[in-house]
Design an enzyme around this catalytic site. Structure first.
Site: not given
Length: 200
Positions: A113, A131
């Site tokens: 991420k 996320d």
């Protein structure tokens, strides 16, 4: 339809993290794990006045940096990762941030991420970072059904057109923070309520 509704509700589509260089973005992104953008910006506002480059951070001890970032969660681990990352950048990349996902993900404290955020924001790559907000909202509204962030990322890459992915990423985050919260989502206020699979 979903993307258009989100664009109408959240015309702004930019990161909430404040930074001036790709390296500052990387530091801010590492700090943002389990911490609000507002709190990260408060910390980095002071931090980046003193330390701006990998060279600056590499000279710090883990304890020195921990004292500077104490206001965010997991600050000792984050301090260790940031100092080690700065030193790795100097040793392997002449102090420059690499622009490939495998190289970014090889840095301490940088996962998929965080690498996606840096690639998309700092280097203009067409990424779809996932996320907790993106993961939750995408699954609730039926954009994805995957059980892991990686699966959800692959599904979103397949259904969101190239060139719109970072904007979609930011809008899904905004929606997850403001309306489609983990606990007690504000379903009556939701611009996507007619399309949502989540039982309100």
């Amino acid at each position: 339809m979903v993307l258009e509704l989100l664009a109408g509700a959240y015309p702004e589509s930019a990161t909430g993290l404040k930074y001036r260089t790709p390296f500052e973005l990387l530091v801010a992104a590492i700090l943002s794990a389990q911490c609000t953008d507002k709190q990260v910006n408060k910390i980095t506002g002071r931090l980046f006045e003193k330390y701006r480059t990998p060279q600056d951070f590499a000279l710090l001890s883990v304890d020195e940096l921990a004292g500077e970032i104490k206001g965010c969660g997991l600050y000792r681990n984050k301090s260790r990762h940031i100092v080690r990352t700065a030193r790795t950048l100097l040793e392997r990349y002449d102090g420059r941030l690499p622009e490939s996902r495998p190289e970014l993900e090889s840095l301490p404290g940088v996962g998929r991420k965080t690498a996606g955020v840096v690639l998309g924001e700092a280097f203009g790559r067409d990424t779809m970072p996932v996320d907790t907000h993106v993961f939750r909202v995408a699954r609730r509204i039926g954009l994805a059904a995957g059980k892991t962030p990686r699966q959800v990322e692959q599904e979103l890459l397949a259904c969101i057109p190239a060139g719109q992915r970072m904007a979609a990423h930011h809008r899904l985050i905004s929606h997850g923070r403001r309306v489609c919260t983990a606990r007690r989502p504000k379903c009556p206020e939701c611009c996507l309520r007619e399309l949502c699979l989540f039982p309100s």
